[in-house]
Structure formats: C-alpha cells, structure tokens
Design an enzyme around this catalytic site. Sequence first.
Site, mmCIF file in Angstrom:
data_model
loop_
_atom_site.group_PDB
_atom_site.id
_atom_site.type_symbol
_atom_site.label_atom_id
_atom_site.label_comp_id
_atom_site.label_asym_id
_atom_site.label_seq_id
_atom_site.Cartn_x
_atom_site.Cartn_y
_atom_site.Cartn_z
ATOM 1 N N HIS A 264 0.833 -1.197 0.000
ATOM 2 C CA HIS A 264 0.000 0.000 0.000
ATOM 3 C C HIS A 264 0.872 1.253 0.000
ATOM 4 C CE1 HIS A 264 -3.193 -2.778 0.942
ATOM 5 N NE2 HIS A 264 -2.632 -3.089 2.087
ATOM 6 N N GLU B 247 -1.494 -0.176 8.476
ATOM 7 C CA GLU B 247 -2.470 -1.062 9.097
ATOM 8 C C GLU B 247 -1.824 -1.966 10.149
ATOM 9 O OE1 GLU B 247 -4.054 -3.448 5.904
ATOM 10 O OE2 GLU B 247 -2.064 -3.899 5.143
ATOM 11 N N HIS C 239 3.285 -7.599 1.802
ATOM 12 C CA HIS C 239 2.643 -8.528 2.729
ATOM 13 C C HIS C 239 1.573 -9.348 2.033
ATOM 14 C CE1 HIS C 239 0.108 -4.879 2.765
ATOM 15 N NE2 HIS C 239 -0.904 -5.723 2.913
ATOM 16 N N ARG D 228 -1.578 -4.639 -6.131
ATOM 17 C CA ARG D 228 -1.422 -6.090 -6.172
ATOM 18 C C ARG D 228 -0.158 -6.441 -6.952
ATOM 19 N NH1 ARG D 228 -6.069 -7.215 -8.352
ATOM 20 N NH2 ARG D 228 -7.194 -7.110 -6.390
#
Length: 325
Positions: free
Chosen positions: A104, A121, A179, A199
């Site tokens: 991200h 996150e 991740h 992605r």
Amino acid sequence: MELYPLKFNPIFKEKIWGGQKIKTILGKDFSPLPNCGETWEISGVKGNVSVVSEGLLKGCGLDSLIEEYKGKLVGERIYKEFGSEFPLLVKFIDANEDLSIQVHPDDKVAKAKHSCFGKTEMWYVFQAEEGARLNTGFQKGVTKEKYLEYLEKKKLEEVLNFEEVKSGDVFFLPAGRVHFIGKGILLAEIQQTSDITYRIYDFDRVDDKGQKRELHTELALDVIDFNHYSDYKTQYTDKVNTSVQLVQNVCFTTNLLHVDGLISRSYKGLDCFVIYVCFEGKAVIKYGKEAVNIQKGDSLLIPATIEEVTVESISETKLLESYIE
C-alpha cells in the site's frame, strides 16, 4: 439527540479467497455470501459507508452522522484534521486461501495519485489453523533490480519473510511493506481509511470467468520498502484487567483489553472517538447511567463525548481498543 455507543451493520465482501469463518467463528450467520472474505465493521469509505444498526440513530450513515455531530462524535481535533472523513477502517478477514502479495502507498503517494489517504495497518490474529503463515516484509534486504528478477521468475516468495502464526499474534504493517495473509487465518485489521491496494502477484489465479485479477507492478515499485527488519511481529504480554498497548503510531493506537471482572477506562483529554472490537466473550459497556452489550464479533464506536466507560465481563472478554492520539 444525545450520542451513544454505535453498532453498525457489517458490510460483507465476497472474495475469491474467502471462506466461512466469519459465520462459523465470529457468529455472523446472516452473511448472504458463500465465500465471505471480509466484513467491513466500521467504514467511512465512499460507496461502503457503515449504517447504524441499533438505537434512535438506526439507519443513519456514518458520513451523515459526522456531518451532523462533527467533533461531538469524532473529537474536535480529529474533525479539524479529517473533516467529514472518518479516519479509520475496521475489518474482519477470513483467508480460506492465500491472499495476493500486495503493498500500500503512504499518504504522500496516495494523495498525489489517488486523492486519498495511504494505508498503514495492523493485524490481530483471532484464529489460525495449524501451520498457517503470513508474509510481512523481506527475509533479507533486496534491491529493486533483484526484486524484479524474482518477480519475473515467479519466485518472489523465496525472498519474502514468513511468520507461522497463532491466535493472539500481532503485526504492524506501515505503508510500503510487502505482505499477504496466508490461508487458514482469521484476523482483525485496523487501518487508515483507504481502499488503495497495489497487487504485486496473485499466484496466477483466475476467477469464475477465467480472468486473472489486475496487477500493479509499476505502481508498487514506487512505494515498496526493500529493507529487511528484525522485528516484524509485535511482542507483548497479555495482562488481565489491564490495558496492554499493541500498536502506537501517528495513524492510530490499538490496545488489548482482557477483561475478567471489571475494568474502567478514562478518555478525558483524548478528544477522539474510541473503537472496541470484541473477539472473545461477552461484556457490558457502561457509560453514565446507560449500558450496551458487546460480544464476540461485535464492533462498537464510542463517541468522543463519552469520556469514561466501564467494561464488565459476562464471560471472560477480549477487546481491541483503538483511537488516534
């Protein structure tokens, strides 16, 4: 109308890798989806705004509540910084198969390219099957050129860092960290309000129409942190009836509340909403002369105007407590 702790209707997400644990373990047996990979528990993301499920404000969207109540709901300083956009997104994720390898962007890149916040996150693992693992970061530092070489040969997993996981494991994932969640894992994700994912690799999977999902190789290259770190998993000690800090950063703070009996929480001076996510047990949240129940699978938004609560367990209870400092 006076604000009260708010519960919301979950937003169910069908995923190619989803399963049944959101029904069977978290008790959300009203999911209409055969392969529910995610529920968005508290969301202000456009097109996916949470709607209040109980009380006098039932049917109201989180966005309209912020417009009406402003700092009374989210905190004056939070409203000054974020305006009508709710700054956190809470999800449950059930990985019945491996998710894609992804990354991200941070705030700077996300605002420049997508006019939104980046995505830092954290994960809290609720349940994991024996041998289940996830990826966070690299097992050794790599150059951009070496990374591309492994990616093109479809051998990227050879340089990724994998962690075998169990219930209670915590991982902090700053923007830029490669991740993916491996199959057999059910977890909670606390993140910035953002739906931007680059992605990297999707294991050549196809959907029911024979189509591969889109990859974002070039976008990802601009944001990946290619360094290696020695502390991917968060270390902490669970303490009963004590707030235990799991994650603290500029985006959010998340604590573990393990309640067996009674615990009091004061938010005086915080000037921010508080989110409770319950993943074990059942408890009563008391505020003033009022109370609300919370149980496994529930998420609760406590308005900034409620500065003191007590949590009394009906059965031994574990909660994630999140806010912005």
